[in-house]
Design a protein around this motif. Structure first.
Motif, PDB file in Angstrom:
ATOM      1  N   VAL A  26       0.857  -1.180   0.000  1.00 14.41           N
ATOM      2  CA  VAL A  26       0.000   0.000   0.000  1.00 14.41           C
ATOM      3  C   VAL A  26       0.898   1.237   0.000  1.00 14.41           C
ATOM      4  O   VAL A  26       1.845   1.331   0.769  1.00 14.41           O
ATOM      5  N   ARG A  27       0.588   2.193  -0.865  1.00 17.60           N
ATOM      6  CA  ARG A  27       1.373   3.414  -0.969  1.00 17.60           C
ATOM      7  C   ARG A  27       0.898   4.390   0.098  1.00 17.60           C
ATOM      8  O   ARG A  27      -0.086   5.088  -0.087  1.00 17.60           O
ATOM      9  N   GLU A  28       1.579   4.407   1.232  1.00 18.52           N
ATOM     10  CA  GLU A  28       1.179   5.290   2.330  1.00 18.52           C
ATOM     11  C   GLU A  28       1.535   6.744   2.043  1.00 18.52           C
ATOM     12  O   GLU A  28       0.827   7.652   2.430  1.00 18.52           O
ATOM     13  N   ASN A  29       2.688   6.983   1.404  1.00 13.18           N
ATOM     14  CA  ASN A  29       3.075   8.353   1.076  1.00 13.18           C
ATOM     15  C   ASN A  29       3.823   8.350  -0.244  1.00 13.18           C
ATOM     16  O   ASN A  29       4.087   7.305  -0.831  1.00 13.18           O
ATOM     17  N   ILE A  30       4.157   9.524  -0.693  1.00 11.83           N
ATOM     18  CA  ILE A  30       4.759   9.690  -2.013  1.00 11.83           C
ATOM     19  C   ILE A  30       6.101   8.979  -2.135  1.00 11.83           C
ATOM     20  O   ILE A  30       6.456   8.477  -3.190  1.00 11.83           O
ATOM     21  N   GLN A  31       6.846   8.885  -1.039  1.00  8.51           N
ATOM     22  CA  GLN A  31       8.173   8.282  -1.079  1.00  8.51           C
ATOM     23  C   GLN A  31       8.127   6.754  -1.230  1.00  8.51           C
ATOM     24  O   GLN A  31       9.145   6.136  -1.474  1.00  8.51           O
ATOM     25  N   ARG A  56      10.811   9.622  -9.328  1.00 12.98           N
ATOM     26  CA  ARG A  56      11.821   9.706  -8.264  1.00 12.98           C
ATOM     27  C   ARG A  56      13.170   9.345  -8.862  1.00 12.98           C
ATOM     28  O   ARG A  56      13.330   8.304  -9.486  1.00 12.98           O
ATOM     29  N   ILE A  57      14.171  10.221  -8.674  1.00 13.50           N
ATOM     30  CA  ILE A  57      15.504   9.962  -9.214  1.00 13.50           C
ATOM     31  C   ILE A  57      16.491   9.566  -8.118  1.00 13.50           C
ATOM     32  O   ILE A  57      17.539   8.996  -8.415  1.00 13.50           O
ATOM     33  N   ALA A  58      16.163   9.872  -6.878  1.00 18.79           N
ATOM     34  CA  ALA A  58      16.963   9.477  -5.708  1.00 18.79           C
ATOM     35  C   ALA A  58      16.096   9.709  -4.480  1.00 18.79           C
ATOM     36  O   ALA A  58      15.005  10.266  -4.578  1.00 18.79           O
ATOM     37  N   ASP A  59      16.589   9.295  -3.329  1.00 14.17           N
ATOM     38  CA  ASP A  59      15.836   9.503  -2.100  1.00 14.17           C
ATOM     39  C   ASP A  59      15.601  11.000  -1.897  1.00 14.17           C
ATOM     40  O   ASP A  59      16.552  11.790  -1.889  1.00 14.17           O
ATOM     41  N   ARG A  60      14.350  11.420  -1.781  1.00 13.43           N
ATOM     42  CA  ARG A  60      13.907  12.803  -1.584  1.00 13.43           C
ATOM     43  C   ARG A  60      14.081  13.696  -2.810  1.00 13.43           C
ATOM     44  O   ARG A  60      13.832  14.899  -2.749  1.00 13.43           O
ATOM     45  N   HIS A  61      14.520  13.161  -3.927  1.00 14.58           N
ATOM     46  CA  HIS A  61      14.739  13.952  -5.150  1.00 14.58           C
ATOM     47  C   HIS A  61      13.850  13.405  -6.266  1.00 14.58           C
ATOM     48  O   HIS A  61      13.954  12.235  -6.634  1.00 14.58           O
ATOM     49  N   LEU A  84       6.742  22.301 -22.969  1.00 15.27           N
ATOM     50  CA  LEU A  84       7.289  21.369 -21.999  1.00 15.27           C
ATOM     51  C   LEU A  84       7.692  22.145 -20.750  1.00 15.27           C
ATOM     52  O   LEU A  84       8.271  23.228 -20.835  1.00 15.27           O
ATOM     53  N   VAL A  85       7.374  21.576 -19.590  1.00 11.15           N
ATOM     54  CA  VAL A  85       7.810  22.122 -18.301  1.00 11.15           C
ATOM     55  C   VAL A  85       8.628  21.039 -17.609  1.00 11.15           C
ATOM     56  O   VAL A  85       8.220  19.877 -17.568  1.00 11.15           O
ATOM     57  N   ALA A  86       9.789  21.400 -17.086  1.00 11.45           N
ATOM     58  CA  ALA A  86      10.633  20.473 -16.316  1.00 11.45           C
ATOM     59  C   ALA A  86      10.844  21.086 -14.935  1.00 11.45           C
ATOM     60  O   ALA A  86      11.280  22.231 -14.822  1.00 11.45           O
ATOM     61  N   THR A  87      10.508  20.316 -13.883  1.00  5.75           N
ATOM     62  CA  THR A  87      10.594  20.813 -12.510  1.00  5.75           C
ATOM     63  C   THR A  87      11.345  19.819 -11.643  1.00  5.75           C
ATOM     64  O   THR A  87      11.017  18.630 -11.636  1.00  5.75           O
ATOM     65  N   TYR A  88      12.333  20.308 -10.908  1.00  5.54           N
ATOM     66  CA  TYR A  88      13.046  19.502  -9.917  1.00  5.54           C
ATOM     67  C   TYR A  88      12.390  19.731  -8.560  1.00  5.54           C
ATOM     68  O   TYR A  88      12.049  20.860  -8.207  1.00  5.54           O
ATOM     69  N   LYS A  89      12.196  18.647  -7.788  1.00  9.21           N
ATOM     70  CA  LYS A  89      11.567  18.750  -6.473  1.00  9.21           C
ATOM     71  C   LYS A  89      12.439  18.080  -5.417  1.00  9.21           C
ATOM     72  O   LYS A  89      12.902  16.959  -5.614  1.00  9.21           O
ATOM     73  N   PHE A  90      12.630  18.807  -4.316  1.00  3.18           N
ATOM     74  CA  PHE A  90      13.339  18.248  -3.161  1.00  3.18           C
ATOM     75  C   PHE A  90      12.352  18.151  -2.012  1.00  3.18           C
ATOM     76  O   PHE A  90      11.734  19.150  -1.619  1.00  3.18           O
TER      77      PHE A  90
END
Length: 197
Positions: A26-31, A56-61, A84-90
């Motif tokens: 079950v996917r409890e959260n996004i991570q 997801r490209i790495a833990d928290r990234h 096209l939109v490219a967004t990095y998220k931490f």
């Protein structure tokens, strides 16, 4: 005896076995996931169909790619485009993030008119090409709605720079925030909903 074997095979094929069920998470959260496919309904207001892919490209990234298509066909005007939109998220929490990204959108607008004197329904008048570049800084939060269904709400600021070229040399658009040739600071607000793969 033959029927029991057939029923046993049928049950085995139609229903997951116990070990397979233990592997379903079950996917409890996004991570807990790796890829999301998101829809952004607010862009329909500005004639854009946008599907966003969060990866997801790495833990928290994470990175989000958002190709979009623009289309609005009215009487005497066709408006189409792509971008096209490219967004990095931490992620600084389990579901909260800071993000920054770049965007690009190209619009092509053809305008026509009715000419009653020469009995033609449509006479081409002019074509306008608009290319808009942008940069965004946002903060947001994912919310789990169902085991594999997530929502995302975000807000922030951006800057837009537009280049306009018209075949008649006249700028036919206003300077409002929703204008395709807007240049300046803007608010970036949105809601997304999507499925975790």
């Amino acid at each position: 005896m033959k029927n029991r074997v057939l029923y046993g095979i049928l049950v085995f094929l139609l229903f997951p076995n116990v070990s397979g069920m233990a592997q379903i998470r079950v996917r409890e959260n996004i991570q807990d996931g790796k890829t999301l496919i998101m829809l952004t309904p607010q862009y329909l207001r500005v004639d854009q169909l946008r599907i966003e892919i969060d990866r997801r490209i790495a833990d928290r990234h994470w990175i989000t790619l958002a190709p979009h298509y623009v289309q609005n066909f009215q009487q005497y005007q066709t408006h189409s485009g792509f971008g096209l939109v490219a967004t990095y998220k931490f992620f600084f929490g389990t579901s909260s993030y800071l993000g920054g990204g770049l965007q690009f959108t190209h619009h092509t607008i053809n305008n026509y008119a009715r000419d009653e004197y020469i009995n033609m329904d449509e006479v081409w008048l002019y074509k306008t090409d608009i290319t808009q570049y942008g940069i965004n800084a946002i903060v947001g939060r994912y919310v789990r709605l169902l085991p594999h269904l997530f929502g995302d709400i975000y807000g922030g600021f951006g800057y837009r720079y537009s280049e306009t070229k018209s075949s008649d040399g006249i700028n036919h658009f206003g300077k409002g925030l929703l204008s395709p040739n807007y240049t300046g600071l803007t608010l970036v607000l949105g809601v997304r909903i999507g499925i975790m793969l």
